[in-house]
Design a protein around this motif. Structure first.
Motif, PDB file in Angstrom:
ATOM      1  N   ALA A  15       0.825  -1.215   0.000  1.00 18.31           N
ATOM      2  CA  ALA A  15       0.000   0.000   0.000  1.00 18.31           C
ATOM      3  C   ALA A  15       0.861   1.268   0.000  1.00 18.31           C
ATOM      4  N   ALA A  16       1.963   1.231   0.753  1.00 25.22           N
ATOM      5  CA  ALA A  16       2.808   2.422   0.840  1.00 25.22           C
ATOM      6  C   ALA A  16       3.395   2.762  -0.536  1.00 25.22           C
ATOM      7  N   GLU A  17       3.904   1.744  -1.222  1.00 22.37           N
ATOM      8  CA  GLU A  17       4.459   1.973  -2.575  1.00 22.37           C
ATOM      9  C   GLU A  17       3.403   2.531  -3.531  1.00 22.37           C
ATOM     10  N   ILE A  18       2.199   1.962  -3.424  1.00 23.16           N
ATOM     11  CA  ILE A  18       1.120   2.417  -4.310  1.00 23.16           C
ATOM     12  C   ILE A  18       0.809   3.885  -4.040  1.00 23.16           C
ATOM     13  N   MET A  19       0.711   4.234  -2.766  1.00 23.85           N
ATOM     14  CA  MET A  19       0.364   5.617  -2.421  1.00 23.85           C
ATOM     15  C   MET A  19       1.477   6.589  -2.830  1.00 23.85           C
ATOM     16  N   GLU A  20       2.703   6.099  -2.794  1.00 23.45           N
ATOM     17  CA  GLU A  20       3.845   6.922  -3.231  1.00 23.45           C
ATOM     18  C   GLU A  20       3.715   7.243  -4.734  1.00 23.45           C
ATOM     19  N   ALA A  21       3.439   6.222  -5.516  1.00 27.02           N
ATOM     20  CA  ALA A  21       3.259   6.440  -6.966  1.00 27.02           C
ATOM     21  C   ALA A  21       2.053   7.345  -7.197  1.00 27.02           C
ATOM     22  N   ASN A  22       1.002   7.081  -6.436  1.00 28.40           N
ATOM     23  CA  ASN A  22      -0.222   7.861  -6.560  1.00 28.40           C
ATOM     24  C   ASN A  22       0.021   9.333  -6.220  1.00 28.40           C
ATOM     25  N   ALA A  23       0.889   9.581  -5.258  1.00 26.93           N
ATOM     26  CA  ALA A  23       1.180  10.967  -4.849  1.00 26.93           C
ATOM     27  C   ALA A  23       1.780  11.754  -6.016  1.00 26.93           C
ATOM     28  N   LEU A  24       2.617  11.074  -6.800  1.00 25.70           N
ATOM     29  CA  LEU A  24       3.200  11.745  -7.968  1.00 25.70           C
ATOM     30  C   LEU A  24       2.117  12.124  -8.977  1.00 25.70           C
ATOM     31  N   ASP A  25       1.181  11.186  -9.212  1.00 32.21           N
ATOM     32  CA  ASP A  25       0.063  11.503 -10.111  1.00 32.21           C
ATOM     33  C   ASP A  25      -0.770  12.651  -9.555  1.00 32.21           C
ATOM     34  N   LEU A  26      -1.001  12.624  -8.255  1.00 34.66           N
ATOM     35  CA  LEU A  26      -1.835  13.660  -7.639  1.00 34.66           C
ATOM     36  C   LEU A  26      -1.173  15.034  -7.712  1.00 34.66           C
ATOM     37  N   ASP A  27       0.130  15.075  -7.464  1.00 31.78           N
ATOM     38  CA  ASP A  27       0.892  16.321  -7.590  1.00 31.78           C
ATOM     39  C   ASP A  27       0.679  16.940  -8.952  1.00 31.78           C
ATOM     40  N   GLN A  28       0.870  16.095  -9.944  1.00 35.89           N
ATOM     41  CA  GLN A  28       0.760  16.573 -11.314  1.00 35.89           C
ATOM     42  C   GLN A  28      -0.665  17.040 -11.625  1.00 35.89           C
ATOM     43  N   ALA A  29      -1.649  16.276 -11.126  1.00 35.16           N
ATOM     44  CA  ALA A  29      -3.051  16.643 -11.364  1.00 35.16           C
ATOM     45  C   ALA A  29      -3.353  17.998 -10.731  1.00 35.16           C
ATOM     46  N   LYS A  30      -2.807  18.232  -9.540  1.00 33.99           N
ATOM     47  CA  LYS A  30      -3.068  19.507  -8.874  1.00 33.99           C
ATOM     48  C   LYS A  30      -2.403  20.645  -9.632  1.00 33.99           C
ATOM     49  N   LYS A  31      -1.159  20.388 -10.090  1.00 32.76           N
ATOM     50  CA  LYS A  31      -0.459  21.411 -10.891  1.00 32.76           C
ATOM     51  C   LYS A  31      -1.240  21.729 -12.160  1.00 32.76           C
ATOM     52  N   ALA A  32      -1.843  20.689 -12.744  1.00 35.19           N
ATOM     53  CA  ALA A  32      -2.594  20.881 -13.992  1.00 35.19           C
ATOM     54  C   ALA A  32      -3.964  21.489 -13.722  1.00 35.19           C
ATOM     55  N   ASP A  33      -4.242  21.730 -12.429  1.00 35.36           N
ATOM     56  CA  ASP A  33      -5.477  22.407 -12.058  1.00 35.36           C
ATOM     57  C   ASP A  33      -6.720  21.636 -12.511  1.00 35.36           C
ATOM     58  N   LEU A  34      -6.669  20.325 -12.345  1.00 41.37           N
ATOM     59  CA  LEU A  34      -7.817  19.500 -12.731  1.00 41.37           C
ATOM     60  C   LEU A  34      -8.935  19.637 -11.702  1.00 41.37           C
ATOM     61  N   LYS A  35     -10.144  19.374 -12.108  1.00 41.62           N
ATOM     62  CA  LYS A  35     -11.332  19.499 -11.252  1.00 41.62           C
ATOM     63  C   LYS A  35     -11.200  18.653  -9.993  1.00 41.62           C
ATOM     64  N   ALA A  36     -11.764  19.138  -8.908  1.00 42.92           N
ATOM     65  CA  ALA A  36     -11.681  18.419  -7.631  1.00 42.92           C
ATOM     66  C   ALA A  36     -12.286  17.023  -7.733  1.00 42.92           C
ATOM     67  N   SER A  37     -13.432  16.909  -8.445  1.00 42.22           N
ATOM     68  CA  SER A  37     -14.090  15.601  -8.550  1.00 42.22           C
ATOM     69  C   SER A  37     -13.200  14.624  -9.322  1.00 42.22           C
ATOM     70  N   PHE A  38     -12.468  15.173 -10.308  1.00 34.63           N
ATOM     71  CA  PHE A  38     -11.546  14.351 -11.097  1.00 34.63           C
ATOM     72  C   PHE A  38     -10.403  13.861 -10.207  1.00 34.63           C
ATOM     73  N   VAL A  39      -9.851  14.783  -9.458  1.00 31.99           N
ATOM     74  CA  VAL A  39      -8.726  14.437  -8.585  1.00 31.99           C
ATOM     75  C   VAL A  39      -9.180  13.426  -7.536  1.00 31.99           C
ATOM     76  N   ASP A  40     -10.402  13.634  -7.033  1.00 33.92           N
ATOM     77  CA  ASP A  40     -10.911  12.724  -6.002  1.00 33.92           C
ATOM     78  C   ASP A  40     -10.932  11.273  -6.494  1.00 33.92           C
ATOM     79  N   ARG A  41     -11.332  11.081  -7.752  1.00 29.75           N
ATOM     80  CA  ARG A  41     -11.408   9.710  -8.284  1.00 29.75           C
ATOM     81  C   ARG A  41     -10.028   9.092  -8.455  1.00 29.75           C
ATOM     82  N   LEU A  42      -9.035   9.966  -8.507  1.00 30.51           N
ATOM     83  CA  LEU A  42      -7.654   9.521  -8.728  1.00 30.51           C
ATOM     84  C   LEU A  42      -6.975   9.069  -7.426  1.00 30.51           C
TER      85      LEU A  42
END
Lengths: 417, 417
Positions: free
Chosen positions: A42-69
């Protein structure tokens, strides 16, 4: 492009032949081990996921979109639980649909076999990666996954974990592969991978599905779009009708089996619509009506346009049309529906039969909410999607719909005359 | 273009809804009346056919091509007999595949319904016009026909007769429509008639089928190509093996279930091949072998090229490969077959099971001729073609394969929680 789809396809095909020979126990063990591995890592998965989330936030994607991610411990547990549930489902492979002896004494049986290699195209929802893999795997199929670019790092990590479980168990890991590039060119090439992909299943928005249907050269199973109707007949129990419409509209408006349109018989419109409107107002549902409906409802109802009758809102909006007969209701539905789910609320036996017989849809209901069109609700345990086409599978698709058949014929030297 | 495909599609869709409501008796009566009308109007049919034949002769078309185009009294009787046979077949419509009550008390049943509108693309064989119409009609589907241009006048006359029967019986004649123009542009438009055509079935040569698969935007059922193999195992009864290979190669070499390739285990090759060659020489079958086969057979065997292993000859030609194991045979077949029909001749139980389990094909045989892959031979009564794809239908397609399903759900006010 660094991704060689033909090579991936060949590897998937080879893996699919091996998967097709696994016993139910071997597949179930693998699914349980996959579940365990997801929780362990789980920790490794969340680490990879954090990178995706960072990028999504930088790209200013919708909150509902980010939530599903987002993947947190709870969601990873949810994915693992899904795999365990799939392990518990009945295995369709090897089941015999029918068997007989022909005139020449040949023993013929029609046996369930895997489809082979299944392509899944989906959006930035990492749970689909695990869920689709689990279902395809249990039915003996190799998968090739192409997820949304925003979830790429998470998906690659998930697939890496699932593959390492297979390798440890001595199962060909190419049973699960992911496209590590998400360009449109590669997606188009993927959709044209004839000879390797036995079927392609798009999962996601109507836009995604439409694009896949338009561009694919391999067989596609069309899923999802739902412009669902409820027709309230003159003899309906109006309390029941209001409860069903409320449930079908409000319980989860974003999904394909939510009701988008209400047809109501003119004899009960004046009594029913105000009753319903009061109930729907609790959930702030916007009402759009034809002339008669608006006359009855007054200012709480906007005028519907022609486009409304063909629109899937996936939102707190309901369009209402008053009809003069069952025939008019049936004709309207067959002309405007997406062949998903349609319901009649009635106490008239003949009308209930006519509606069930004449409506062209995957699921037709009498006196129940359209929200039941779902593999889980039907009792299939899980579903890969809801087919709105008529070929191969129609309605909720469970494990059985991820299989094909072959004829197995045993003779004693028969030749044809 | 003078043909308005959208208008035709709308008319077909409308007719399909009406057809879907006909009883089995009404459909059977119509089929019997169609048969009668074809015989009554034989002179008119032959008149139209004569015009097609004149043109074909002027165009200097091959004799075998012209032969397939000819309709005489005998062939018209044959078409009528085909319709009568279809009238006698069991009607799949309305059959319930499964039914259960879900957790919420909903009665759910999966009911067989027509596919809707079926497109048929075929070559200059007028019998397909009648045969395909009969099968589609019995399964409650409207048809849109696009036949070869050389048979256009004959086809138009046939369709006119079939439609007039429907009109007389009060059935919507748009259940049977033909494209009266045969341009490639219109064919392409036809293959892209999404929203109206529920499925497109090409019937004819490999070239036609390939073109349809490549160009269609609507769902296609791929039929026909057959690069079929027989593997003669080390424990085979060699007399039986020779009889089966002879039958599978020679009884009707032009069809898709004829065997094109022989694989033989090295332990019996030296004994079996000369025995087989002597038998096949009676039918002047050309033999093409790998190195070992040619060594055994000498001058009666040409050297096979790499292309041979992937070629469907549809002719008196057999390619032969000597293999060292069952595994090699299975791998070769899965790599080169067209997923149609494959047979093992063996007396080894484990090998028979492994072959049945591991070969990827619509029909897999032990100790019988591949020529049995046929709706008639299987006992389906008639077939619209043999599917070599895995979606929807695999193997011989009878009436059942021309249907879809819908879920019929009866409730008492259930809503989803």
């Amino acid at each position: 492009m660094t991704v060689d789809l033909v090579k991936m396809g060949q590897a998937a095909k080879k893996a699919s032949y091996e998967l097709g020979q696994l016993s139910t126990d071997e597949k179930n063990q693998a699914l349980l081990k996959m579940a365990e591995a997801l929780q362990d890592k789980a920790a490794e998965i969340m680490e990879a996921n954090a990178l995706d989330l960072d990028q999504a936030k930088k790209a200013d994607l919708k909150a509902s979109f980010v939530d599903r991610l987002v993947l947190d411990e709870g969601r990873i547990e949810g994915m693992a639980a899904g795999l365990r549930q799939i392990a518990g489902l009945e295995d369709p492979i090897g089941q015999v649909d029918r068997a007989w002896v022909n005139y020449a004494g040949l023993e013929i049986s029609q046996r369930r076999v895997p489809l082979g290699v299944i392509g899944i195209i989906y959006e930035a929802r990492p749970n689909v990666t695990v869920d689709a893999t689990g279902l395809c795997f249990k039915a003996g199929n190799a998968v090739m996954l192409r997820g949304g670019k925003e979830a790429l790092r998470t998906n690659i990590k998930l697939v890496e974990i699932l593959r390492s479980v297979l390798t440890k168990l001595g199962i060909n890991p190419d049973a699960v592969q992911i496209l590590t590039e998400t360009s449109h060119e590669l997606a188009n090439e993927f959709m044209a991978l004839t000879g390797y992909l036995d079927v392609l299943i798009p999962r996601g928005s109507a836009r995604l599905i439409k694009a896949v249907v338009a561009n694919a050269k391999v067989p596609v199973i069309e899923t999802g779009a739902g412009n669902c109707h409820i027709y309230v007949d003159a003899t309906a129990d109006l309390e029941m009708a209001a409860a069903i419409v409320y449930n079908a509209k409000v319980q989860r408006p974003s999904v394909c089996n939510a009701t988008e349109k209400l047809l109501v018989h003119q004899d009960v419109a004046a009594e029913f619509l105000p009753l319903l409107a009061a109930k729907l107002a609790q959930a702030s549902v916007e009402l759009r009506g034809d002339e008669q409906a608006c006359q009855i409802l007054g200012s709480s109802c906007k005028a519907a346009t022609a486009a409304d009758w063909d629109t899937e809102y996936n939102d707190y909006i309901l369009a209402i049309k008053v009809v003069s007969s069952l025939d008019q209701a049936i004709d309207h539905i067959n002309a405007h529906n997406t062949k998903h789910s349609e319901a009649i609320i009635t106490n008239d036996y003949n009308n209930s039969q006519a509606f069930l017989d004449r409506i062209d849809a995957a699921a037709v209901y009498v006196n129940a909410s359209t929200r039941f069109t779902d593999g889980g609700e039907f009792g299939f345990g899980a579903e890969i999607g809801i087919s709105t086409q008529k070929l191969h599978a129609r309605g909720p698709m469970g494990l059985r719909e991820l299989t094909s058949t072959k004829y197995v014929i045993r003779g004693t030297g028969q030749v044809r005359k």
